[in-house]
Structures are given as structure tokens and as C-alpha cells.
Motif scaffolding. Sequence first.
Motif, PDB file in Angstrom:
ATOM      1  N   GLU A  13       0.979  -1.238  -0.091  1.00 18.14           N
ATOM      2  CA  GLU A  13      -0.086   0.070   0.269  1.00 18.14           C
ATOM      3  C   GLU A  13       0.614   1.218  -0.105  1.00 18.14           C
ATOM      4  N   THR A  14       1.953   1.138  -0.703  1.00 19.46           N
ATOM      5  CA  THR A  14       2.775   2.474  -0.886  1.00 19.46           C
ATOM      6  C   THR A  14       3.020   2.706  -2.480  1.00 19.46           C
ATOM      7  N   LEU A  15       3.678   4.045  -2.506  1.00 23.22           N
ATOM      8  CA  LEU A  15       3.538   4.669  -3.736  1.00 23.22           C
ATOM      9  C   LEU A  15       5.109   5.417  -3.725  1.00 23.22           C
ATOM     10  N   GLU A  16       5.905   5.047  -4.638  1.00 19.43           N
ATOM     11  CA  GLU A  16       7.007   5.801  -4.774  1.00 19.43           C
ATOM     12  C   GLU A  16       6.919   7.064  -5.579  1.00 19.43           C
ATOM     13  N   LEU A  17       7.173   8.301  -5.244  1.00 21.43           N
ATOM     14  CA  LEU A  17       6.922   9.283  -5.899  1.00 21.43           C
ATOM     15  C   LEU A  17       8.342   9.256  -7.058  1.00 21.43           C
ATOM     16  N   ASP A  18       9.405   9.252  -6.379  1.00 19.74           N
ATOM     17  CA  ASP A  18      10.715   9.387  -7.161  1.00 19.74           C
ATOM     18  C   ASP A  18      11.365   7.873  -7.446  1.00 19.74           C
ATOM     19  N   GLU A  19      11.310   7.444  -8.741  1.00 22.11           N
ATOM     20  CA  GLU A  19      11.925   6.151  -9.074  1.00 22.11           C
ATOM     21  C   GLU A  19      13.477   5.960  -9.195  1.00 22.11           C
ATOM     22  N   CYS A  20      14.160   7.060  -9.008  1.00 23.35           N
ATOM     23  CA  CYS A  20      15.686   7.076  -9.072  1.00 23.35           C
ATOM     24  C   CYS A  20      16.234   6.271  -8.226  1.00 23.35           C
ATOM     25  N   PRO A  21      17.200   5.091  -8.424  1.00 23.06           N
ATOM     26  CA  PRO A  21      17.642   4.045  -7.581  1.00 23.06           C
ATOM     27  C   PRO A  21      18.418   4.679  -6.360  1.00 23.06           C
ATOM     28  N   GLU A  22      19.184   5.845  -6.460  1.00 20.99           N
ATOM     29  CA  GLU A  22      19.941   6.382  -5.332  1.00 20.99           C
ATOM     30  C   GLU A  22      18.995   6.851  -4.271  1.00 20.99           C
ATOM     31  N   GLU A  23      17.919   7.295  -4.808  1.00 22.52           N
ATOM     32  CA  GLU A  23      17.010   8.028  -3.771  1.00 22.52           C
ATOM     33  C   GLU A  23      16.020   6.970  -2.900  1.00 22.52           C
ATOM     34  N   ARG A  24      16.143   5.628  -2.963  1.00 25.02           N
ATOM     35  CA  ARG A  24      15.573   4.904  -2.366  1.00 25.02           C
ATOM     36  C   ARG A  24      16.152   4.607  -0.868  1.00 25.02           C
ATOM     37  N   LEU A  25      15.536   5.456   0.037  1.00 26.01           N
ATOM     38  CA  LEU A  25      16.302   5.241   1.212  1.00 26.01           C
ATOM     39  C   LEU A  25      15.643   4.522   2.276  1.00 26.01           C
ATOM     40  N   VAL A  26      14.191   4.338   2.220  1.00 24.11           N
ATOM     41  CA  VAL A  26      13.555   3.462   3.257  1.00 24.11           C
ATOM     42  C   VAL A  26      12.448   2.564   2.672  1.00 24.11           C
ATOM     43  N   LYS A  27      12.281   1.453   3.178  1.00 28.03           N
ATOM     44  CA  LYS A  27      11.179   0.492   2.610  1.00 28.03           C
ATOM     45  C   LYS A  27      10.223   0.539   3.690  1.00 28.03           C
ATOM     46  N   CYS A  28       9.133   1.002   3.433  1.00 26.13           N
ATOM     47  CA  CYS A  28       7.863   1.084   4.648  1.00 26.13           C
ATOM     48  C   CYS A  28       6.795   0.049   3.947  1.00 26.13           C
ATOM     49  N   SER A  29       6.460  -0.937   4.516  1.00 29.23           N
ATOM     50  CA  SER A  29       5.694  -1.971   4.321  1.00 29.23           C
ATOM     51  C   SER A  29       4.356  -2.064   5.384  1.00 29.23           C
ATOM     52  N   LYS A  30       3.160  -2.305   5.056  1.00 25.81           N
ATOM     53  CA  LYS A  30       2.107  -2.476   6.098  1.00 25.81           C
ATOM     54  C   LYS A  30       2.138  -3.859   6.773  1.00 25.81           C
ATOM     55  N   VAL A  31       2.159  -3.998   8.123  1.00 27.65           N
ATOM     56  CA  VAL A  31       2.410  -5.190   8.683  1.00 27.65           C
ATOM     57  C   VAL A  31       0.744  -5.731   9.032  1.00 27.65           C
ATOM     58  N   GLY A  32      -0.214  -4.650   9.492  1.00 24.96           N
ATOM     59  CA  GLY A  32      -1.314  -5.156   9.835  1.00 24.96           C
ATOM     60  C   GLY A  32      -1.800  -3.855  10.441  1.00 24.96           C
ATOM     61  N   SER A  33      -2.981  -4.375  11.442  1.00 20.70           N
ATOM     62  CA  SER A  33      -3.768  -3.242  12.136  1.00 20.70           C
ATOM     63  C   SER A  33      -4.147  -3.758  13.358  1.00 20.70           C
ATOM     64  N   ILE A  34      -3.980  -2.747  14.375  1.00 22.18           N
ATOM     65  CA  ILE A  34      -4.697  -2.735  15.717  1.00 22.18           C
ATOM     66  C   ILE A  34      -5.981  -2.169  15.679  1.00 22.18           C
ATOM     67  N   MET A  35      -7.000  -2.767  16.166  1.00 23.71           N
ATOM     68  CA  MET A  35      -8.332  -2.307  16.172  1.00 23.71           C
ATOM     69  C   MET A  35      -8.867  -1.534  17.577  1.00 23.71           C
ATOM     70  N   ARG A  36      -8.941  -0.384  17.372  1.00 25.34           N
ATOM     71  CA  ARG A  36      -9.267   0.456  18.603  1.00 25.34           C
ATOM     72  C   ARG A  36     -10.910   0.261  19.051  1.00 25.34           C
ATOM     73  N   GLU A  37     -11.185   0.357  20.123  1.00 25.49           N
ATOM     74  CA  GLU A  37     -12.523   0.348  20.511  1.00 25.49           C
ATOM     75  C   GLU A  37     -13.530   1.345  20.210  1.00 25.49           C
ATOM     76  N   GLY A  38     -13.001   2.544  20.066  1.00 27.37           N
ATOM     77  CA  GLY A  38     -13.715   3.634  19.546  1.00 27.37           C
ATOM     78  C   GLY A  38     -14.180   3.518  18.168  1.00 27.37           C
ATOM     79  N   ARG A  39     -15.089   4.022  17.672  1.00 27.90           N
ATOM     80  CA  ARG A  39     -15.413   3.846  16.312  1.00 27.90           C
ATOM     81  C   ARG A  39     -15.201   5.294  15.471  1.00 27.90           C
ATOM     82  N   ASP A  40     -15.087   6.287  16.519  1.00 30.44           N
ATOM     83  CA  ASP A  40     -14.717   7.557  15.430  1.00 30.44           C
ATOM     84  C   ASP A  40     -13.319   7.828  15.209  1.00 30.44           C
ATOM     85  N   ARG A  41     -12.816   9.108  14.710  1.00 31.66           N
ATOM     86  CA  ARG A  41     -11.613   9.167  14.088  1.00 31.66           C
ATOM     87  C   ARG A  41     -10.587   9.243  15.300  1.00 31.66           C
TER      88      ARG A  41
END
Length: 940
Positions: free
Chosen positions: A252-280
Motif C-alpha cells: 500500500e505504498t507509492l514511490e514518487l521518485d523512482e531514481c535508484p539512489e533515492e530509495r532510502l527507506v522501505k515501508c510496508s504495512k504489517v497489519g492493524s490494531i483495532m481500537r474500541e472507539g468507532r470515530d476518528r
Amino acid sequence: MGLTRQYLRYGPAALFGLVASARGNAALVGLRGERGRCVAVPACEHVFVWDTRKGEKVLILKGLKQEVSCLCPSPDGLHLAVGYEDGSIRIFSLLSGEANVTFNGHKAAVTALQYDHLGGRLVSGSKDTDVIVWDVINESGLYRLRGHKDAVTQVLFLKEKNLLVTSGKDTLVKWWDLDTQHCFKTLVGHRTEVWGMALISEEKRLITGSADSELRVWDITYIQEVKDPDEPESKKSKGTSPGAEENTEEDETLELDECPEERLVKCSKVGSIMREGRDRVVTLATDRTGKILACHGTDSVLEVFSVLSEEEVRKKLEKKMKKAKKKTNQNSEEEPERTVELSLQEEIQRVTNIRASSKIKSFDLILSPKGELKIILLLQNNIIESYNLNLSAQVPQAVRASRITIGGHRSDVRTLAFSSDNIAILSAAAESVKIWNRSTLQCIRTMDCEYALCSLFVPGDRQVIIGTKTGKLQLYDLASGSLMETLNAHDGAVWSIALSPDQHGFVTGGADKCVKFWEFELVKDESSVQKRLSMKHVRILQLDEDVLCVRYSPNQKLLAVSLLDCTVKVFYVDTLKFFLSLYGHKLPVLCMDISYDGTLIATGSADRNVKIWGLDFGDCHRSLFAHDDSVMYLQFVAKSHLFFTAGKDGKIKQWDADKFEHIQTLEGHHQEVWCLALSPNGDYVVSASHDKSLRLWERTREPLVLEEEREMQREAEYEESVAKEEQPVVAGETQGETGLAGKKTIETIKAAEQIMEAIELYREEMAKLKEHKAICKAAGKEVPFPVNPILRAYGNITPSAYVLEVFKKVKSSELEESLLVLPFSYVPDLLRLFNEYIHLGSEVELLCRALLFLLKIHFGQITSNHMLVTVIENLKKTTISRVSEARDVLGFNMAGLQYLKREIEAKDEVAFFADATDRFEEKKRKRKKKEKEKMVLAVL
């Protein structure tokens, strides 16, 4: 020619009745070396620091006009960064309580602030969608980062790397490389606004909260860590090499700059923790150690989670593997070994939910070394609550440690009254009546009541009467703080109450279309011997519309009644016969008052106008456009024809009913002003607003001249318009991701004008000196040279030294913007002077900064000017030599400090070991003593 009417100015005297504003966030601060005891909270334009243990206000960080929108304490605990609604940021010292640094860069309210781990840089996010990084030590802006399409909600520095993460209401989380100042990654895995972010597990995980009940967890992998230079290319794992592609759907990520030298971090979704609150999510944060995560929504529940450390995860994993092995051995020996992994819910465990007494607006938390968690909650209803949570307990339960409430009402104050001696102030809201001492501003009595709408002090100031929304009249005794009597006065709300001039009774007007007359009487209770005060209903006046306001004329002959049909009816008090009808308002009259001599009546309406009428014939003298919203309250100053009005536009205005002129505006409240009260002597005005604050205004001895007041108003309008103007553009720079941090303000324009004036004085003096030399040469003798009075005031300094003095006085945070508005005609002289100053070795750092900026913005004109070639060449030589000298000095000083540090550490280690040896010997002696005692007991 007649004399000009002289008025006396009313000025702000105090702000009280406010514990904390709900607009900003609460922050625990270290005061007097104790962390976790004091909390800083926004209080309109100020910041209050409360001692949670004593419930006392220990420090006030005074603001200017704008409301506080964001707070952030520095890592060393000595400073507090405060963001305001107008986009300015001020850094206060918690030791002195003074603001040392001011940053102006944002055009709208500051919504997020964060220091880096050393406290040298500060990053701010705003409603204007920009992110600005500031240099706290140099007191200047570094750069502006553009990219978000909506308000920025959170900003986070990564300690190990020079990276920044920002989230916004545009549903995006952006990663910025601060070395190159550009966005190299954007997370687009959110469907709604991202309201909060937090870094956990030593910055290897990012948690984001949005408008649903899901807390999304992202794994952060630094590319440099994954790459191994000795490992062959074929063995490198997919996604870890700079050229590898990422699966955008899975991560669920989008790389804005596809230059190889500018890839500093890989950020991938692991999962979710559910809150009890239903609002924001409203606030999502961790403590300083990152072990505790907490969040809350728009309700009154704070959810607390515990984050396992790497060691705890390893132990848990080993335990789980042992169990799995045991199970496998029991079932079948031939089965292949299964891989054991911890689920996200096991790594981030729910500890408990804390339910506050009202809606939570903000929180802060701190984990003590003993393992006890202290949580501060800022609530919507003007309360600060403190909770303690023992994490080592089997079932952790939050215990409320303290509650700061006495300083204000839980809801908006709807009525105010002054006692006849000008000392006591009554304020009443939906839940309580409070009596305040005007001089000390301390609450001296709090009494529970129903929803109050109007009030008055009974003559003698020993009792008060409250008119409520349910139609009751409540009589309170101030000495005991008890409710003496409750009467069902009206079938609807009691909108207005007025004391009769003879002080024998009062009149009330209600939503049941009745005006009722009451008299005070003394009645004898069965329980007590003494008589007590009571209220007796004597007469009633029935009308066709709801009554909104009632007022007696000072001679008690007339009664004015404002009705829901937009008219004001005037009746004779003795016969209740109709006398006059005042009509002309387009919307109902919400407030009115009659002057001390009974000749004028002023009415304030929901149509935003105030009308002044003659009470003899009912003719309208003048209609004044008073406020930008409904006029909520109106009252004459005693013994004069001056009156005050309060409006829903947050302003209080003073008017002259004889000359029909606006005298002055009292600005301070940030939201609607519901009511005000004037002291009987006219020296004090107290007002109450929707921002939960009560403000006291005092009549000063300073005369107010209307022409000067208008001039000041025009200047203020001009200053506002300057801030709204388009910012100056640097030649050759495009409106890209980065830009200058500062913005054009009236201060930067003034600073530029001062530099221009100093250069002009320098030019004049140099021309005079040249002329003087020619005269001396012609005369053949020395003629005294007249010294400029300005230079004499500075101690007979040279013109060039005067320019440097002026230049040094420009605030560091305003330097670039001041130079940006400086015309190029002054730049050549400035460059020549810079060369002279740098050659002498004075203010090298400041001058180099200004020089490089001028070269950047005027590059084309400077390079095309042949007259400046030699100046630039000289500057090049002197600058390089002086800067290298400064670096050598710094290097030497750093080496000296490090040597001293090592010496101190060595001494401390020796002391530590000596102390440890003493303790060991002491324990040994105690053990031997115990053994001897046991032996003696055994023998006996």
C-alpha cells in the motif's frame, strides 16, 4: 472652537476562570528539575503551567493576541515551543518565562511541532499545508517543504537518520530526506485523513491513525542496513537492493521518485490494531521511551497499549517455540518443524482503557523509572485530570491522582454581575455559580445550580438570585454557600432580571410571555428562630410575545420590555399602562439599558445594530452598525452616556451615546462574548466568552484621543494586509518542493528600512568626509569635522561601524526576509562594507550568512556588474581565510571540551567504584551481624 471630549482608556487587567483551552495540546514539562509533575496547557493566547499535585498555577507564559494552537517541550526540558493561530512560533524559557525566539513563516495556524532528539532543530506543520524546519540555535529558518494538499496533522523526526515523516488531512504520509530537502516516498494506504502518527520499536515501526477504528502498523526498513557490500548480487533479497521494485498493492505504498539512489527507506504495512472507539483518532502518541502507546477519539476514553521491546519479543518467541516443539514431539516426530511468529496483537498489547469525566481533547504521558505510568488528560469542559497506572500489576487499573477544576466553570458563563462595593464578581453557567474576588481573582465560593441565564446581587451583597432556563428563581446565601429558596417563577426560561431602583424588589421577564414583579421580604422558618430573606410575587404583566429583556428607568416610573417581535415596549410601572413602542430593528432586541438620567435608552439586536432612542418621545436618535454578529449585551457606564456592547464576533466596544461615536474596541476574546458586567463605579468591566475565559478590563488614567485611536486602527489594518500580501520571489527559483522558511512581515520591512537608512547615512557621511578633506587641503590647516548626532549617540563610532551595529540588531529569524526586500541599489555598498568587516574579523558567521544569501538572490546583477569584480575577489580571499580561522578556533575548543569531559568521567568512575565498594562492605557487615543473631537465638 469647543474643547475635544476626553475619554479614558480601558485596558486588559486579567484573564481568569480558565483552566485550559481545548484548542491546543497538553504537554508535561520539567520544572524545578522534576519531570511529570507540571503540565503546560494552552489558555487562550497564554500558556499556563500547572502543578498537578498542588493544583496551583506555577507559571504563565504570556502571549500577544493570537490563540495558542500547539505546544512542544524541548528534549532538555528547559524550553517550550508554542505555535499560534496566526502561524507564528515562539520559544519560551521555562526558567525565566520569557520568549527568546520568534519564528514567522506560516500563513495559517500551526498544527504540529516537533524537536529533533538533540533539540537543535524544530519542525512545524500548519493549516497552510507547508512544513518548515527551523534552526533553534541560530534562531533562523532553514527551509520550507511543500507537498501536502491539506493541513499537516503530525510531524516526526527520525533520530538515527536525517529523515522527516509528515502526515496530513490529504490522506498522505510523506517521507522527506532533509539532506536533499525533497520528498522521496509517499504512503497512500489510507482512505481518509491521517490524524496522528507515532514511531515505536526503536523507530522500526510506524503507527498511523485515521478516521476509522483501525491503527495501521508499518514496518520501516532502512535500505543501507539491508545491503551488504560483501554479499553477491544474486543472494540479495528482493526489495532490498536500490534497484529492486516494490509491490505497491501489497505494501500500500507509492514511490514518487523512482531514481535508484533515492530509495532510502522501505515501508510496508504489517497489519492493524483495532481500537474500541468507532470515530476518528484525535491524538496518537507514545511516551519518550516508546514502550507505551496511547490514543483517543472524540469520546472520553483513552486506550493504552504496551509495546514489547526486542528482548521481550525474543523471550516470548523462545517460549512459544518451546511450546510448539513440545506439541510437535507429542503429536508426531516425523512432522516438519513449523515456523513460529508473534502476532501483531502479541507485540502491541492492550493494557487498559481510561474513562475520563468528559470528552478528551489532548493527553501526554510519562513512564517513571519504577514502571509507573503518569497520564495527563486535557478535557473539553475546562478540566485537567491526572491518572497513575501501575504497569507491573496483574490487572493494571488507572487511578485518578488529581483533578484541576476550581479555576473555572465546566460550561460557558451566561451571566455576570458585580457587587455594589465593586469587590465581588458573580459568574454563573449551566452547572454552578461562582463568586470571585476582583482583586485576587480567586474563586471564593462555588455553588451548584441549574442552567443559569441571568443573575443579580441582592442589596447588601449577602445573597444572590439566579434565573434559570427551567423558569426557576434560585436564592443563595453567600456566607454559607447554600441554596436558601427555589421558586417556580415562569413556565419558560427566565431571560432577564432587573433590580428596582428603590432596591425593595426586582422584575423578571420570561419565555412564557410574562413580566413578573417581586418584592423582598423576611420570613420566619419553622426550623430556626431568625428570619431569612425570601421573594414574594406581587404583580404580573401579560404580553403577546416572549420577553427577552427588562429594564427599569432610574426614577422607577418606566419599565422597558424587549419582545420577540423585534420591538421594545415601554410601560408605566405604577399602572402598567402602555407608554411607547420602539420599533425599527429587523431582528429581536437581545439586550438594552437606560442611562442614569433616564433620557436615553440603547438597544442591541441580533441584526448587529445598536439603536439609541430618546425616552421622552421614543424617537430614534441614531442607528449604529455595532458588531459583525449579534449584539449579546449592552450596559451604560455609571453617571455617563457612555455604554459598552458585547458581540458574537468576540469583541467588546465602547460608544458615546451623545456624539454617536465608537470610542474603543477591547480585543482579547477568541470566540463569542456572551455577557459582560460593569462595576457600579464604572472602573471595571468583566466579560465572559465561549472560549471559557473571563476577562477583567480596567479603566486607566490614560486619556484616549479618537483621532489617535483611528490612526492606530489603520496601522493595524496595514500590518495585517502586509502579512496577507504575496511573498517576494527569488529570481531563478521555481515554486517547487522547497522554499525559504520565513515570510514577509511588518518587522522584516522595518528591518530592511533601518538597513537602508544606515547605508544612506554612511553615504552622506562619506561624501561629507570627502568634502571636508578638500576644504582642509584648500585651507592648509585642520578644520573640525561636525559629528553626526546619531553617530555621537552610539559613542562617536565611524559610519561603517554604525551600519554593522544596525545589521547586528536585525533578528536572526528575520535576516533573510529583510535582505530579500532590500533594493539592489544598496547591495554594492553593503558588499564593500562586508569586505571591510570580515577583513577585521568581526561577526564573521553573521556576515557570511548574509553575504551568501545576497549572492544567491542577486547573482545575475552582481556578476554582470564590472564595478563589483574586485570586491567579490577580495571577499573570496578574506571570507575563506576568516572562516577557516573560525573553524580552527571551534575545533580547538571542541577538543578542549572533550578532554575536560573525559577527565570528569574518569573522576566520576573512580567515585562510583569507591561508592560501590563501601556499599558492598556495609552489606557484608549487616549479613554477618544477622548470622550472629541467628546463632545466638539457636543456642537459646
